[in-house]
Design an enzyme around this catalytic site. Structure first.
Site, PDB file in Angstrom:
ATOM      1  CG  ASP A   1      -1.738   1.225   1.151  1.00 27.49           C
ATOM      2  OD1 ASP A   1      -2.270   1.594   2.565  1.00 27.49           O
ATOM      3  OD2 ASP A   1      -1.955   1.878   0.412  1.00 27.49           O
TER       4      ASP A   1
ATOM      5  CB  SER B   1      -2.378  15.255 -13.263  1.00 22.59           C
ATOM      6  OG  SER B   1      -2.468  15.193 -14.260  1.00 22.59           O
TER       7      SER B   1
HETATM    8  C1  2ZS Z   1     -10.861   6.213  -0.630  1.00 17.34           C
HETATM    9  S1  2ZS Z   1      -9.603   5.454  -0.010  1.00 17.34           S
HETATM   10  C2  2ZS Z   1     -10.161   3.873   0.013  1.00 17.34           C
HETATM   11  C3  2ZS Z   1      -9.172   2.954  -0.043  1.00 17.34           C
HETATM   12  N1  2ZS Z   1      -9.986   1.432  -0.017  1.00 17.34           N
HETATM   13  C4  2ZS Z   1     -10.133   1.064  -1.153  1.00 17.34           C
HETATM   14  O1  2ZS Z   1      -9.846   1.289  -2.193  1.00 17.34           O
HETATM   15  C5  2ZS Z   1     -10.780  -0.481  -0.911  1.00 17.34           C
HETATM   16  C6  2ZS Z   1      -9.684  -1.541  -0.886  1.00 17.34           C
HETATM   17  C7  2ZS Z   1     -10.136  -2.758  -0.291  1.00 17.34           C
HETATM   18  C8  2ZS Z   1     -10.048  -3.631  -1.572  1.00 17.34           C
HETATM   19  C9  2ZS Z   1     -10.626  -5.144  -1.370  1.00 17.34           C
HETATM   20  C10 2ZS Z   1     -11.019  -5.235   0.043  1.00 17.34           C
HETATM   21  C11 2ZS Z   1     -11.017  -4.312   1.070  1.00 17.34           C
HETATM   22  C12 2ZS Z   1     -10.578  -3.099   0.596  1.00 17.34           C
HETATM   23  N2  2ZS Z   1     -11.431  -0.869  -2.153  1.00 17.34           N
HETATM   24  C13 2ZS Z   1     -12.896  -0.136  -2.086  1.00 17.34           C
HETATM   25  O2  2ZS Z   1     -12.933   0.570  -1.408  1.00 17.34           O
HETATM   26  N3  2ZS Z   1     -13.859  -0.406  -3.267  1.00 17.34           N
HETATM   27  C14 2ZS Z   1     -15.109  -0.123  -3.314  1.00 17.34           C
HETATM   28  C15 2ZS Z   1     -15.364   0.532  -4.698  1.00 17.34           C
HETATM   29  O3  2ZS Z   1     -15.249  -0.683  -5.452  1.00 17.34           O
HETATM   30  C16 2ZS Z   1     -13.747  -1.292  -5.357  1.00 17.34           C
HETATM   31  C17 2ZS Z   1     -13.459  -1.462  -4.073  1.00 17.34           C
HETATM   32  C18 2ZS Z   1      -8.280   2.786   1.170  1.00 17.34           C
HETATM   33  O4  2ZS Z   1      -8.855   3.014   2.240  1.00 17.34           O
HETATM   34  N4  2ZS Z   1      -7.027   2.634   0.846  1.00 17.34           N
HETATM   35  C19 2ZS Z   1      -6.049   2.152   2.030  1.00 17.34           C
HETATM   36  C20 2ZS Z   1      -5.403   0.742   1.778  1.00 17.34           C
HETATM   37  C21 2ZS Z   1      -6.535  -0.304   1.827  1.00 17.34           C
HETATM   38  C22 2ZS Z   1      -5.936  -1.575   1.532  1.00 17.34           C
HETATM   39  C23 2ZS Z   1      -6.921  -2.775   1.604  1.00 17.34           C
HETATM   40  C24 2ZS Z   1      -7.466  -2.748   3.063  1.00 17.34           C
HETATM   41  C25 2ZS Z   1      -8.036  -1.270   3.423  1.00 17.34           C
HETATM   42  C26 2ZS Z   1      -7.175  -0.433   3.332  1.00 17.34           C
HETATM   43  C27 2ZS Z   1      -4.725   3.330   2.046  1.00 17.34           C
HETATM   44  O5  2ZS Z   1      -4.283   3.208   0.634  1.00 17.34           O
HETATM   45  C28 2ZS Z   1      -5.555   4.712   2.020  1.00 17.34           C
HETATM   46  O6  2ZS Z   1      -6.109   4.637   3.068  1.00 17.34           O
HETATM   47  O7  2ZS Z   1      -5.145   5.583   1.405  1.00 17.34           O
HETATM   48  C29 2ZS Z   1      -5.527   6.787   1.821  1.00 17.34           C
HETATM   49  C30 2ZS Z   1      -4.314   7.942   1.602  1.00 17.34           C
HETATM   50  C31 2ZS Z   1      -6.790   7.348   1.247  1.00 17.34           C
END
Ligand code: 2ZS
Length: 327
Positions: free
Chosen positions: A35, A199
């Site tokens: 990540d 960007s």
């Molecule tokens: C608006 S930011 C949302 C982002 N989460 C996501 O993008 C999650 C990731 C995920 C995938 C599969 C299973 C569980 C979670 N996917 C998600 O929200 N989705 C909803 C829309 O359809 C696609 C999948 C996020 O929180 N990213 C985290 C890392 C993430 C890794 C997986 C576990 C949960 C945490 C991180 O990159 C972060 O917080 O970034 C900040 C800077 C926004």
């Protein structure tokens, strides 16, 4: 020295990308989500309640001859999707793609939120953002890449993520054969602890380039491409069957519609995300969910996996810059 580790999508939607990581002596191998949007390396462990750890591979520090407890240290993190985890801290040897870091902070989860319990694709995260974002108290810990960088041939790593196919995380070198175009570098601003860049414009399909300054981060841990409403609305304006679906909290459209590509400026070059990558996943029947959605309420734009899949991305800590090359 260098390291090279394969990654693969966690599921049929490319929701996240998983890489096997070896921790301890003898090696305990865990599937982790790399990540670049956070800075903690944390794992499900023998200290995670067994009801929460069910279905996950765990790290057991007591079984590793090289583990050491960091006395008095704790961590606690909440992500953009409001998932969270917390616990205590060990150091141990962590190997990724054949490159070993000794004395790496391995944050052991004593608590994980329900999203992590349910997501058995990963047994934790490897944070690859800047050290300043690490949550360990009272003494902040360094990321695996930060610890590795002084021993790597070059203080860089690359992300190569692919739709429904294996990719790679390479450390210490850039395999330009993974790209079809040249690498264009842009400086990062380090104040927020992210791989953050600006960007200057975007284009939809073959349309003209529109000036629009986007302050965003390259984030392998975010599934989608999340940009300002004006850009997102302009894009789906070009998709005849698109509508904003309140229940899905995003734009959906007819799965059979051909989507236009989306291009964003990187310095004087552009990266083009093919429409096929923006047709993210079916939601029901013949309705599909878009891989480009609004960054509303996050406070920053996020070039997540949907954008990264179109490119080879170079995270260059030495020169504090990001490189993007069309794939
Ligand atoms: C608006 S930011 C949302 C982002 N989460 C996501 O993008 C999650 C990731 C995920 C995938 C599969 C299973 C569980 C979670 N996917 C998600 O929200 N989705 C909803 C829309 O359809 C696609 C999948 C996020 O929180 N990213 C985290 C890392 C993430 C890794 C997986 C576990 C949960 C945490 C991180 O990159 C972060 O917080 O970034 C900040 C800077 C926004």
């Amino acid at each position: 020295q260098t390291g090279s580790a394969p990654n693969h999508p966690s599921d049929s939607e490319d929701d996240e990308y998983i890489t096997n990581v070896s921790i301890g002596t003898p090696a305990q191998v865990l599937p982790l989500d790399f990540d670049t949007g956070s800075s903690d390396l944390w794992v499900f462990s023998s200290e995670t309640p067994s009801s929460s750890a069910r279905g996950h591979t765990i790290y057991t520090p007591s079984k590793s001859s090289t583990s050491k407890k960091v006395s008095g240290a704790s961590w606690s993190i909440t992500y953009g999707d409001n998932s969270s985890s917390s616990g205590d801290v060990y150091t141990d040897t962590v190997s990724i793609g054949g490159f070993s870091v000794t004395g790496q902070a391995v944050e052991s989860a004593t608590k994980v939120s329900s999203q992590f319990v349910q997501d058995t694709s990963n047994s934790g995260l490897v944070g690859l953002a800047l050290d300043s974002g690490n949550t360990v108290k009272p003494t902040k810990q360094k990321t695996w890449f930060s610890n590795a960088s002084s021993h790597l041939a070059s203080p860089v790593f690359t992300a190569d993520l692919n739709h429904q196919a294996d990719g790679s995380y390479n450390f210490g070198f850039i395999d330009t054969s993974l790209a079809s175009g040249p690498i264009t570098y842009v400086p990062i601003s380090t104040g927020n602890g992210f791989w953050e860049f600006t960007s200057s414009s975007y284009a939809i399909g073959g349309g003209s380039s529109k000036k629009h300054s986007t302050d965003g981060i390259a984030d392998t841990g975010t599934t989608l491409l999340l940009l300002d409403d004006t850009i997102v609305d302009a894009y789906y304006n070009q998709v005849q069957s698109a509508q904003y679906d309140d229940s899905q909290e995003g734009y959906t459209f007819d799965c059979s519609e051909d989507l236009p590509s989306f291009s964003f400026a990187v310095g004087s070059s552009t990266i083009t995300v093919p429409g096929s990558l923006i047709n993210f996943a079916p939601v029901d029947g013949n309705t599909c969910f878009g891989g480009l959605q609004s960054d509303d309420g996050i406070g920053i734009s996020i070039f997540g996996d949907v954008a990264i899949k179109a490119a080879l991305v170079v995270f260059d800590l030495g020169n504090k810059r990001l490189g993007w090359a069309q794939k």
